[in-house]
Enzyme design. Structure first.
Site, PDB file in Angstrom:
ATOM      1  N   ASP A  94      39.887   6.930 -17.572  1.00  0.00           N
ATOM      2  CA  ASP A  94      40.205   5.798 -18.433  1.00  0.00           C
ATOM      3  C   ASP A  94      38.966   5.220 -19.114  1.00  0.00           C
ATOM      4  OD1 ASP A  94      42.782   6.090 -17.578  1.00  0.00           O
ATOM      5  OD2 ASP A  94      42.735   4.421 -16.173  1.00  0.00           O
ATOM      6  N   ASP A 121      52.024   9.782 -17.198  1.00  0.00           N
ATOM      7  CA  ASP A 121      50.802   9.546 -16.435  1.00  0.00           C
ATOM      8  C   ASP A 121      50.694  10.504 -15.243  1.00  0.00           C
ATOM      9  OD1 ASP A 121      48.394   8.194 -15.891  1.00  0.00           O
ATOM     10  OD2 ASP A 121      49.300   6.244 -16.316  1.00  0.00           O
TER      11      ASP A 121
END
Length: 434
Positions: free
Chosen positions: A154, A94
């Site tokens: 996202d 991430d």
């Protein structure tokens, strides 16, 4: 995943996300939370491997993960080594708490390349999934160091809406600096369509986790979601609570003909041919239709009509539009043969009774595994990965017609839906002969 047949259809990784660790030991190695994982991650990996599946783990290219657990920035080799020792097969990496080491492609490349080199140095094959939300244009450098890379912020479980947390329409292009979150399905699609050529087998544009069945969209919207992700060759990563699957969701996630497109050995992402705005707008003041096409193994062709408007409509395309790329620029291709048309969703939705039986563990897979792949645990995957599908409803869908060389074909597309078609030439001419 095994009992319901997902493994046989090519779903092979069980991926841990954030919140699995308790920090580092005195030697600097990450430690798992032994309350959550009494056998440790290595014990969990052994159990997953025993089922014939693979296991993934999560970290961030920052000092902390997004949930504020210990990150891997500056500890890349030790983390890669411990994951390899545990038997990890997949690493999601991430972008939280990155200490400002972004803002130029070089900064992002250096930070993510450090983990890439560390993973390679372990000698254990681990799929490397970069998750930097499209910051600094990863499609330009990630193919050289990773197996997949997120191209947007996202995705959330919504079809099409404006959200201040997901700014930057595609028209802003590379000037968009904020990756965002709560991005809708159409928002993500309208960003990834500019980069299909960046992906190839072993290196993929990642449009984020599947939301199919999570409740925020209709079944038709989930069909569109699943179809588009398969057409664009985005990784298909389920986020469902599998023990609570409903028949409709199972029916979508196990459409073998669509999975055959996702796992097509040619690995070619679909390309948008046209996009038009239509009059039947939704509450956010828009509506659009799109045509996407893509090459498939065996000289087959994918055609996907996408109707993001609020009215059912008949959509059409000519073979000249579908095969535009094979003609000299500025001209229409001279198509010389007829093509059969197969609908990948027609008749593919299993009955509630069949799906319920599978979920209850008393049924069988909704497709004939012997027919499409020779049977056995990897039967379907062998069929997808090595050969073009045979003329079966399992992998080809249902034949719905044909189109002549100079003809046009149509499809009736539901609101917020798709028509996903596979074209196969009636003769044995090569693609370059059309």
């Amino acid at each position: 995943m095994v009992q319901y047949g997902f493994k046989d259809l090519g779903y092979e990784y069980v991926i841990l996300d954030d919140c699995w660790s308790v920090g580092r030991n005195s030697s600097g190695y990450l430690m798992p939370n032994m309350t959550k994982f009494p056998d440790g991650i290595s014990g969990l990996a052994d159990k997953i491997h025993a089922l014939g599946l693979k296991v993934g783990i999560y970290s961030s290219a920052g000092t902390m993960t997004c949930a504020r657990y210990t990150g891997s920035l500056g500890h890349e080799q030790k983390d890669a080594d411990v994951w390899a020792s545990w038997g990890i097969d997949y690493v999601k990496y991430d972008n939280c708490f990155n200490e400002g080491e972004e803002g130029t492609p070089q900064l992002s490349f250096d930070r993510y390349n450090a983990m890439s080199k560390a993973l390679n140095k372990t000698g254990r094959p681990m799929l490397y999934s970069m998750c930097n939300w499209g910051v600094d244009g990863p499609w330009n450098f990630a193919p050289t160091i990773a197996n997949s890379w997120r191209i947007t912020g996202d995705l959330t479980d919504t079809f099409d809406r404006d959200d201040p947390n997901c700014p930057c329409e595609e028209k802003e292009g590379l000037d968009c600096k904020v990756p965002g979150f709560y991005c809708s399905l159409t928002n993500v699609l309208n960003k990834v369509v500019y980069y299909p050529s960046k992906a190839f087998p072993g290196a993929w544009n990642d449009m984020d986790l599947l939301q199919v069945g999570n409740g925020g969209m209709t079944d038709d919207e989930y069909v569109a979601h699943f179809s588009i992700w398969a057409a664009m060759k985005s990784p298909l990563i389920m986020t469902n609570v599998l023990a609570k699957l409903d028949p409709q969701t199972l029916s979508i996630l196990q459409n073998a003909a669509v999975l055959a497109v996702s796992q097509d050995p040619l690995g070619s992402s679909a390309t948008r041919r046209w996009r038009y705005f239509v009059n039947d707008t939704d509450e956010f003041g828009r509506g659009e239709i799109q045509l996407l096409t893509g090459s498939l193994a065996g000289d087959d062709q994918l055609v996907l009509f996408f109707n993001a408007g609020t009215q059912e409509r008949t959509m059409n395309a000519s073979l000249a539009e579908v095969f535009w790329e094979v003609a000299p620029r500025g001209t229409a291709p001279q198509v010389k043969q007829a093509w059969d048309i197969y609908d990948l969703w027609k008749g593919a939705r299993m009955s509630n009774a069949t799906a319920s039986a599978i979920i209850a563990g008393n049924g069988t897979l909704p497709v004939n595994m012997t027919e499409i792949g020779g049977g056995g645990p990897d039967g379907a995957r062998r069929a997808y990965a090595q050969v073009p599908p045979s003329n079966s409803t399992a992998l080809m869908g249902t034949k719905v017609g044909s189109v002549q060389p100079s003809g046009t074909f149509t499809a009736h597309v539901k609101p917020h839906g798709v028509a996903m078609l596979r074209l196969r030439a009636q003769s044995t001419r090569k693609r370059d002969e059309l």
